[in-house]
Design a protein around this motif. Structure first.
Motif, PDB file in Angstrom:
ATOM      1  N   PHE A  74      -0.750   6.487  -5.856  1.00 39.48           N
ATOM      2  CA  PHE A  74      -0.799   6.301  -4.410  1.00 39.48           C
ATOM      3  C   PHE A  74      -2.153   5.740  -4.027  1.00 39.48           C
ATOM      4  CE2 PHE A  74       2.233   9.686  -5.182  1.00 39.48           C
ATOM      5  CZ  PHE A  74       3.323   9.253  -4.446  1.00 39.48           C
ATOM      6  N   ASP A  75      -2.212   5.016  -2.937  1.00 34.65           N
ATOM      7  CA  ASP A  75      -3.473   4.467  -2.444  1.00 34.65           C
ATOM      8  C   ASP A  75      -4.120   5.407  -1.441  1.00 34.65           C
ATOM      9  OD1 ASP A  75      -3.394   1.809  -3.735  1.00 34.65           O
ATOM     10  OD2 ASP A  75      -1.596   1.572  -2.503  1.00 34.65           O
ATOM     11  N   ILE A  76      -3.288   6.042  -0.635  1.00 38.90           N
ATOM     12  CA  ILE A  76      -3.765   6.901   0.442  1.00 38.90           C
ATOM     13  C   ILE A  76      -2.895   8.150   0.449  1.00 38.90           C
ATOM     14  CG2 ILE A  76      -4.085   7.098   2.953  1.00 38.90           C
ATOM     15  CD1 ILE A  76      -4.238   3.981   2.989  1.00 38.90           C
ATOM     16  N   VAL A  77      -3.508   9.305   0.683  1.00 40.20           N
ATOM     17  CA  VAL A  77      -2.766  10.560   0.744  1.00 40.20           C
ATOM     18  C   VAL A  77      -3.092  11.256   2.066  1.00 40.20           C
ATOM     19  CG1 VAL A  77      -2.391  12.812  -0.327  1.00 40.20           C
ATOM     20  CG2 VAL A  77      -2.868  10.817  -1.760  1.00 40.20           C
ATOM     21  N   VAL A  78      -2.034  11.690   2.763  1.00 44.84           N
ATOM     22  CA  VAL A  78      -2.203  12.510   3.964  1.00 44.84           C
ATOM     23  C   VAL A  78      -1.323  13.737   3.828  1.00 44.84           C
ATOM     24  CG1 VAL A  78      -2.858  10.609   5.511  1.00 44.84           C
ATOM     25  CG2 VAL A  78      -0.448  11.204   5.249  1.00 44.84           C
TER      26      VAL A  78
ATOM     27  N   THR B 118       0.860  -1.176   0.000  1.00 46.22           N
ATOM     28  CA  THR B 118       0.000   0.000   0.000  1.00 46.22           C
ATOM     29  C   THR B 118       0.893   1.221   0.000  1.00 46.22           C
ATOM     30  OG1 THR B 118      -1.692  -1.178   1.260  1.00 46.22           O
ATOM     31  CG2 THR B 118      -1.824   1.226   1.241  1.00 46.22           C
ATOM     32  N   LEU B 119       0.762   2.056  -1.031  1.00 42.68           N
ATOM     33  CA  LEU B 119       1.568   3.275  -1.117  1.00 42.68           C
ATOM     34  C   LEU B 119       0.817   4.428  -0.471  1.00 42.68           C
ATOM     35  CD1 LEU B 119       3.060   3.206  -4.717  1.00 42.68           C
ATOM     36  CD2 LEU B 119       4.191   2.692  -2.574  1.00 42.68           C
ATOM     37  N   VAL B 120       1.466   5.071   0.485  1.00 47.47           N
ATOM     38  CA  VAL B 120       0.890   6.223   1.171  1.00 47.47           C
ATOM     39  C   VAL B 120       1.713   7.449   0.802  1.00 47.47           C
ATOM     40  CG1 VAL B 120       0.338   7.269   3.404  1.00 47.47           C
ATOM     41  CG2 VAL B 120       0.094   4.782   3.081  1.00 47.47           C
ATOM     42  N   GLU B 121       1.049   8.445   0.254  1.00 50.61           N
ATOM     43  CA  GLU B 121       1.706   9.702  -0.082  1.00 50.61           C
ATOM     44  C   GLU B 121       1.590  10.623   1.122  1.00 50.61           C
ATOM     45  OE1 GLU B 121       1.466  13.182  -3.454  1.00 50.61           O
ATOM     46  OE2 GLU B 121      -0.288  11.963  -3.109  1.00 50.61           O
ATOM     47  N   VAL B 122       2.731  11.081   1.622  1.00 51.23           N
ATOM     48  CA  VAL B 122       2.755  11.999   2.758  1.00 51.23           C
ATOM     49  C   VAL B 122       3.208  13.352   2.235  1.00 51.23           C
ATOM     50  CG1 VAL B 122       3.706  12.466   5.045  1.00 51.23           C
ATOM     51  CG2 VAL B 122       3.276  10.095   4.327  1.00 51.23           C
ATOM     52  N   ARG B 123       2.276  14.296   2.230  1.00 50.80           N
ATOM     53  CA  ARG B 123       2.560  15.633   1.691  1.00 50.80           C
ATOM     54  C   ARG B 123       2.737  16.638   2.807  1.00 50.80           C
ATOM     55  NH1 ARG B 123       0.996  17.350  -3.828  1.00 50.80           N
ATOM     56  NH2 ARG B 123       1.038  15.417  -4.985  1.00 50.80           N
TER      57      ARG B 123
ATOM     58  N   ALA C  98      -2.206   0.796  -5.967  1.00 50.17           N
ATOM     59  CA  ALA C  98      -1.319   1.702  -6.701  1.00 50.17           C
ATOM     60  C   ALA C  98      -0.014   1.027  -7.108  1.00 50.17           C
ATOM     61  CB  ALA C  98      -1.034   2.951  -5.872  1.00 50.17           C
ATOM     62  N   PHE C  99       0.568   0.250  -6.237  1.00 51.78           N
ATOM     63  CA  PHE C  99       1.854  -0.374  -6.542  1.00 51.78           C
ATOM     64  C   PHE C  99       1.722  -1.305  -7.744  1.00 51.78           C
ATOM     65  CE2 PHE C  99       5.770  -2.766  -5.492  1.00 51.78           C
ATOM     66  CZ  PHE C  99       6.605  -1.710  -5.218  1.00 51.78           C
ATOM     67  N   ASP C 100       0.620  -2.041  -7.799  1.00 51.41           N
ATOM     68  CA  ASP C 100       0.393  -2.942  -8.928  1.00 51.41           C
ATOM     69  C   ASP C 100       0.118  -2.159 -10.209  1.00 51.41           C
ATOM     70  OD1 ASP C 100       0.716  -5.233  -7.329  1.00 51.41           O
ATOM     71  OD2 ASP C 100      -1.369  -5.100  -6.672  1.00 51.41           O
ATOM     72  N   ARG C 101      -0.657  -1.081 -10.106  1.00 56.27           N
ATOM     73  CA  ARG C 101      -0.907  -0.241 -11.281  1.00 56.27           C
ATOM     74  C   ARG C 101       0.389   0.372 -11.771  1.00 56.27           C
ATOM     75  NH1 ARG C 101      -4.938   1.674  -7.810  1.00 56.27           N
ATOM     76  NH2 ARG C 101      -3.913   3.714  -7.702  1.00 56.27           N
ATOM     77  N   PHE C 102       1.212   0.794 -10.834  1.00 58.40           N
ATOM     78  CA  PHE C 102       2.498   1.397 -11.168  1.00 58.40           C
ATOM     79  C   PHE C 102       3.377   0.372 -11.883  1.00 58.40           C
ATOM     80  CE2 PHE C 102       6.679   3.252  -9.920  1.00 58.40           C
ATOM     81  CZ  PHE C 102       6.499   4.493 -10.500  1.00 58.40           C
ATOM     82  N   ARG C 103       3.410  -0.840 -11.364  1.00 57.06           N
ATOM     83  CA  ARG C 103       4.214  -1.904 -11.965  1.00 57.06           C
ATOM     84  C   ARG C 103       3.735  -2.177 -13.399  1.00 57.06           C
ATOM     85  NH1 ARG C 103       3.818  -5.496  -8.270  1.00 57.06           N
ATOM     86  NH2 ARG C 103       5.905  -5.346  -7.439  1.00 57.06           N
TER      87      ARG C 103
END
Length: 115
Positions: free
Chosen positions: A71-75, A33-38, A101-106
Motif C-alpha cells: 500500500f502507498d497510504i494507510v488510514v 495509488t493504493l490506499v489501505e483503509v483499516r 505499491a501497485f507497481d511493486r505488487f505487479r
C-alpha cells in the motif's frame, strides 16, 4: 474516465486473487495509488449492526485485503472521521515513493510474459 485524463477514486476490495490479477491487467499503464483503509474488528461489527442491511461479520470477512501487503497510504477509520482520513490521504500524496505499491505488487506477482 481515467483514459480521458481524469483522476478517479475507486473503492475495490482486493480480497480475491482474481480481483488483484484483473486490476493489474486492467490498470496497466495508469498511475495507481493504493490506499489501505483499516478499521478495528469491533468497530466493523458495530457498523454492520448499525447498517442493518447486510450480515453481521461481512465487513470483517473482507479484511483479507490487508494480506496483499503493498500500500502507498494507510488510514484507520476506527476513531478517525472520513474527513480527517481524506485530509491525511491528500497530505500523503506528495510524499509517495517510486515505484508505487501497485507497481511493486505487479513486479512481485506477475510472471514475465514471453513474446
Amino acid at each position: 474516465m481515467a483514459s480521458a485524463g481524469n483522476d478517479v477514486i475507486m473503492d475495490h476490495p482486493l480480497s480475491e486473487r482474481w480481483r488483484v490479477a484483473d486490476l493489474l491487467e486492467t490498470l496497466a499503464g495508469y498511475d495507481v495509488t493504493l490506499v489501505e483503509v483499516r478499521c478495528s474488528p469491533e468497530e466493523l461489527e458495530r457498523r454492520d449492526r448499525e447498517r442493518g442491511d447486510r450480515p453481521i461479520g461481512l465487513a470483517l470477512s473482507q479484511t483479507l485485503v490487508y494480506a496483499n501487503g503493498e500500500f502507498d497510504i494507510v488510514v484507520d477509520t476506527t476513531a478517525t472521521s472520513p474527513e480527517e482520513c481524506a485530509k491525511r490521504i491528500v497530505h500523503s500524496l506528495g510524499a509517495l515513493s517510486s515505484p508505487e505499491a501497485f507497481d511493486r505488487f505487479r513486479l512481485r506477482r506477475l510472471p514475465e510474459r514471453r513474446h
